[in-house]
Scaffold this active site. Structure first.
Site, PDB file in Angstrom:
ATOM      1  N   VAL A   1     -12.102  17.743  17.901  1.00  0.00           N
ATOM      2  CA  VAL A   1     -11.365  17.895  16.644  1.00  0.00           C
ATOM      3  C   VAL A   1     -11.560  19.309  16.101  1.00  0.00           C
ATOM      4  O   VAL A   1     -10.622  19.935  15.609  1.00  0.00           O
ATOM      5  CB  VAL A   1     -11.853  16.869  15.595  1.00  0.00           C
ATOM      6  CG1 VAL A   1     -11.147  17.075  14.262  1.00  0.00           C
ATOM      7  CG2 VAL A   1     -11.607  15.454  16.099  1.00  0.00           C
ATOM      8  N   GLY A   2     -12.785  19.819  16.229  1.00  0.00           N
ATOM      9  CA  GLY A   2     -13.125  21.108  15.635  1.00  0.00           C
ATOM     10  C   GLY A   2     -12.232  22.253  16.062  1.00  0.00           C
ATOM     11  O   GLY A   2     -11.788  23.059  15.239  1.00  0.00           O
TER      12      GLY A   2
ATOM     13  N   ARG B   1     -23.964  28.356  17.042  1.00  0.00           N
ATOM     14  CA  ARG B   1     -25.353  27.888  17.030  1.00  0.00           C
ATOM     15  C   ARG B   1     -26.115  28.431  18.237  1.00  0.00           C
ATOM     16  O   ARG B   1     -25.586  28.414  19.352  1.00  0.00           O
ATOM     17  CB  ARG B   1     -25.378  26.358  17.033  1.00  0.00           C
ATOM     18  CG  ARG B   1     -24.841  25.777  15.735  1.00  0.00           C
ATOM     19  CD  ARG B   1     -24.320  24.363  15.883  1.00  0.00           C
ATOM     20  NE  ARG B   1     -25.377  23.437  16.254  1.00  0.00           N
ATOM     21  CZ  ARG B   1     -25.152  22.192  16.640  1.00  0.00           C
ATOM     22  NH1 ARG B   1     -23.928  21.724  16.726  1.00  0.00           N
ATOM     23  NH2 ARG B   1     -26.161  21.406  16.961  1.00  0.00           N
TER      24      ARG B   1
ATOM     25  N   LYS C   1     -22.111   7.290   8.749  1.00  0.00           N
ATOM     26  CA  LYS C   1     -21.138   8.017   7.920  1.00  0.00           C
ATOM     27  C   LYS C   1     -21.355   7.702   6.440  1.00  0.00           C
ATOM     28  O   LYS C   1     -21.221   8.578   5.585  1.00  0.00           O
ATOM     29  CB  LYS C   1     -19.703   7.682   8.345  1.00  0.00           C
ATOM     30  CG  LYS C   1     -19.306   8.348   9.664  1.00  0.00           C
ATOM     31  CD  LYS C   1     -17.878   8.001  10.079  1.00  0.00           C
ATOM     32  CE  LYS C   1     -17.507   8.752  11.365  1.00  0.00           C
ATOM     33  NZ  LYS C   1     -16.123   8.444  11.796  1.00  0.00           N
TER      34      LYS C   1
ATOM     35  N   HIS D   1     -15.447  -1.472  18.304  1.00  0.00           N
ATOM     36  CA  HIS D   1     -14.427  -0.719  17.568  1.00  0.00           C
ATOM     37  C   HIS D   1     -13.021  -1.206  17.933  1.00  0.00           C
ATOM     38  O   HIS D   1     -12.160  -1.354  17.056  1.00  0.00           O
ATOM     39  CB  HIS D   1     -14.581   0.781  17.827  1.00  0.00           C
ATOM     40  CG  HIS D   1     -15.830   1.361  17.213  1.00  0.00           C
ATOM     41  ND1 HIS D   1     -16.140   2.702  17.276  1.00  0.00           N
ATOM     42  CD2 HIS D   1     -16.842   0.782  16.518  1.00  0.00           C
ATOM     43  CE1 HIS D   1     -17.289   2.904  16.647  1.00  0.00           C
ATOM     44  NE2 HIS D   1     -17.735   1.759  16.187  1.00  0.00           N
TER      45      HIS D   1
END
Length: 312
Positions: free
Chosen positions: A15-16, A35, A138, A270
């Site tokens: 996604v990033g 990083r 989350k 899920h």
């Protein structure tokens, strides 16, 4: 007001990388966290360098070095975290607590978007073990954000097309089945499918929008709310051939979890909530929420028949 400066944490991820691209395309001054833990991961480094070529700034900081994170956060107005929360890749959701501490210490951030981008965890308090860990973590991050009075937007992006559409929502593969397809129950539960590039586009639209401050933004564009059967029909129309359909009932599907490894058990849980329970569409958007395609009707989102054409 000028456009906000944006820091993306997890910018080389699934996604990033799309968030970075969307941020640059929308004209935001965009910073990407680099990083030191990257080590010899050449693909990640080359992606970071490609962002730099496109105009992004790379900022060195480590999640394990509080001051470096604070310094990075102080450069921007908005922080978007896209650390992975899926168990078959890397699962780092609670590392965000370090980021929350840095944002709190920096004191300048106008909006934080933590790594959500799936089902709304606030609606998943009843979720099955072991998959509920994703939602619990989350919610732990959300509590830390809200306890620290950090302004936020939560993005609920539902089912990524790359994982749920090309394979007609079959588990264990990313490609379309050739001759037979498995339906979950009767295959008539409504699901929301999203092109990942559209997820990024909508996400970036929210960051300077006062309507989305301290809200959950649900990505539910109406033409992408489809049942599994409707998705299969779109594929059959494109290919001109019918797939042989069989069905698995709720009990047998849940029983299939037995003996699987941890990541696969999470996946089955899920899928159960999405395709049997209908957790993506069985609740109205309440006061604390907004729907993205209503807020941003100018976004020409990808429809799933269009998306499927690449698999032909």
């Amino acid at each position: 007001m000028g456009k906000s400066k944006v820091l993306v944490v997890g910018g080389t991820g699934y996604v990033g990388r799309r968030i970075v691209r969307a941020s640059l395309e929308e004209g935001h001054e965009t910073y990407v966290l680099q990083r030191p833990e990257i080590g010899l991961d050449i693909e990640k480094l080359q992606m970071l360098l490609s962002f730099k070529k496109q105009g992004a700034h790379l900022v060195e900081a480590s999640v394990s070095d509080h001051q470096s994170l604070v310094d990075a956060v102080k450069l921007v107005d908005v922080v978007i975290c896209t650390m992975s929360g899926v168990h078959f890749r890397s699962h780092n959701l609670l590392m965000q607590l370090k980021l929350v501490e840095a944002i709190k210490a920096a004191g300048n951030v106008k909006r934080f978007l933590p790594s959500e981008f799936g089902m709304d965890p606030a609606l998943m308090g009843h979720a099955l073990e072991p998959g509920r860990v994703t939602f619990d973590e989350k919610m732990t991050v959300r509590k830390a954000i809200e306890d620290a009075n950090i302004p936020f937007t939560y993005i609920s992006a539902n089912c990524f097309a790359g994982y749920f559409v090309g394979n007609l929502s079959q588990m264990g593969t990313l490609l379309p089945p050739r001759d037979k397809v498995l339906l979950y129950g009767d295959g008539n539960v409504k699901v929301v499918y999203m092109d990942e590039d559209d997820v990024a586009t909508y996400t970036i639209k929210t960051i300077d929008d006062p309507r989305t401050l301290n809200k959950t933004v649900y990505l539910r564009p109406p033409e992408n709310i489809l049942t599994q059967r409707q998705l299969i029909e779109k594929w059959e129309k494109l290919t001109g051939s019918q797939l042989d359909k069989s069905s698995i009932n709720e009990q047998d599907f849940l029983a299939s979890m037995k003996g699987l490894d941890f990541a696969s058990q999470v996946g089955v849980g899920h899928f159960y909530h999405i395709f049997y329970e209908g957790c993506l569409t069985n609740s109205e958007i309440g006061e604390g929420g907004e729907e993205a395609s209503e807020l941003y009707p100018d976004v020409k989102y990808t429809r799933m028949d269009e998306y499927l054409k690449i698999y032909l």
